[in-house]
Motif scaffolding. Sequence first.
Motif, short mmCIF file in Angstrom:
data_model
loop_
_atom_site.label_atom_id
_atom_site.label_comp_id
_atom_site.label_asym_id
_atom_site.label_seq_id
_atom_site.Cartn_x
_atom_site.Cartn_y
_atom_site.Cartn_z
N THR A 133 0.81 -1.21 0.00
CA THR A 133 0.00 0.00 0.00
C THR A 133 0.85 1.26 0.00
N HIS A 134 2.15 1.10 -0.14
CA HIS A 134 3.04 2.27 -0.16
C HIS A 134 2.92 2.97 -1.50
N ASP A 135 2.79 4.27 -1.45
CA ASP A 135 2.65 5.08 -2.64
C ASP A 135 3.95 5.83 -2.87
N ALA A 154 5.69 8.98 -0.83
CA ALA A 154 7.01 8.85 -0.21
C ALA A 154 7.95 9.95 -0.68
N LEU A 155 7.95 10.22 -1.97
CA LEU A 155 8.80 11.27 -2.51
C LEU A 155 8.39 12.64 -2.01
N ALA A 156 7.10 12.87 -1.86
CA ALA A 156 6.61 14.15 -1.37
C ALA A 156 7.03 14.41 0.07
N ASN A 157 7.25 13.34 0.83
CA ASN A 157 7.63 13.46 2.24
C ASN A 157 9.12 13.19 2.47
N SER A 158 9.91 13.28 1.41
CA SER A 158 11.33 12.97 1.50
C SER A 158 12.18 14.21 1.30
N ASP A 159 13.41 14.13 1.76
CA ASP A 159 14.39 15.18 1.53
C ASP A 159 15.48 14.65 0.61
N VAL A 160 15.92 15.46 -0.32
CA VAL A 160 17.02 15.08 -1.19
C VAL A 160 18.32 15.29 -0.41
N ILE A 161 19.09 14.22 -0.26
CA ILE A 161 20.35 14.31 0.46
C ILE A 161 21.48 14.57 -0.53
N PHE A 162 21.48 13.83 -1.65
CA PHE A 162 22.48 14.01 -2.69
C PHE A 162 21.75 14.12 -4.02
N ASP A 163 22.07 15.11 -4.81
CA ASP A 163 21.43 15.24 -6.11
C ASP A 163 22.06 14.28 -7.12
#
Length: 69
Positions: A7-9, A13-22
Motif C-alpha cells: 500500500t506504499h505510494d 514517499a517522494l513528497a515526504n522525503s528530503d534530497v540528500i544528494f542530487d
Amino acid sequence: METMTNTHDLAAALANSDVIFDRATLEQAIARMARTMKPDYDNADVPVYLTIMHGALPLAAQLAMELGA
C-alpha cells in the motif's frame, strides 16, 4: 494463504522525503569509484556484479558503464 498488498505510494514517499544528494553528485561519486577500481581490472576479464539490495541494480549498471564493461 493471505495475500500481501503493497500500500506504499511512491509519490507520497517522494513528497515526504528530503534530497540528500542530487543526481550529479551521485554520478560524480560513481565515476570516482570506477576510477579507483579500474586499475584492478585492467588486465583481467570483465568483473562480475552481484547486487544484494533491490535498489543496487541501477548503481551497479552505471558503475559497469563507467568501468567500460
